[in-house]
Scaffold this active site. Sequence first.
Site: not given
Length: 298
Positions: A182, A250
């Site tokens: 990811k 983030k």
Amino acid sequence: MARSGHGRETVAKVSFLGLGVMGFPMAGHLAAKGHEVAVFNRTAAKAKAWAEKHGGRAAQTPREAAEGSEFVMVCVGNDDDLRSVVLGPDGALAGMSKDSVLVDHTTASADVARELHAEAAKMGIGFIDAPVSGGQAGAENGALTVMCGGEEAPYARAEPVIMAYARACRLLGGPGAGQLTKMVNQICIAGLVQGLAEGLNFAQMAGLDGRAVVDVISKGAAGSWQMSNRYETMLDDKFEFGFAVDWMRKDLGICLDEAKRNGARLPVTALVDQFYGEVQDMGGGRWDTSSLIRRLKH
């Protein structure tokens, strides 16, 4: 999960923890596929609303939701949120039985994936880190791409359940491999969106018809998912939707921290992260990530 005599999957008892813009529809797809679903959300009203819509059960704690479940899916905000719903006396692991499987769809660090894998293993519970790509639309349409890390046996059991809301799902390595993949995904997206923002802004500054330009170049080597799905709203200066800049920062922070450990160089990613910081300073923390173009205009 049991199999029928024809090799087809039968329904399973599943719980889903975290009913945000991704988790709410993902859990809905599980119910639509006939699975018996219990849900938990920190805001209890949202869990109640989900249960009223889909006919499942709303639980008061992650532990209560997980009790009796063969699979527990989690989709929350970050490492700390993940620990809060998985660990502790009211956490999911406390309610799970041996040989059940915990599947984490949160985009989190590889470190927390390995940590939770180790905790689950002590209890004879499988753990799969399984972050997703495809955004809110992918979750709503059941067309997410799921990147997984963990052991083959629990993954093989969990994959048919995950496919209720996925179009692609693959095991890429041991614990943490899903999160690392990811990170690659987010690194690639960051550079693409900045390039698209610069290109579209250049077209407008040059007096070109941005839509006509994209209609041509999208059919060639410049084409991308970002171009096809974001160019119109970027040209129209509309960003009140999609994947929030706050969440992208983030994610990029996780990428940059991991790169410090493994020695990878991420100069473009670090620069785009700073650009997203400027968008936040403009009040765009909740804008879609394609809002990078607004920074160029102002």
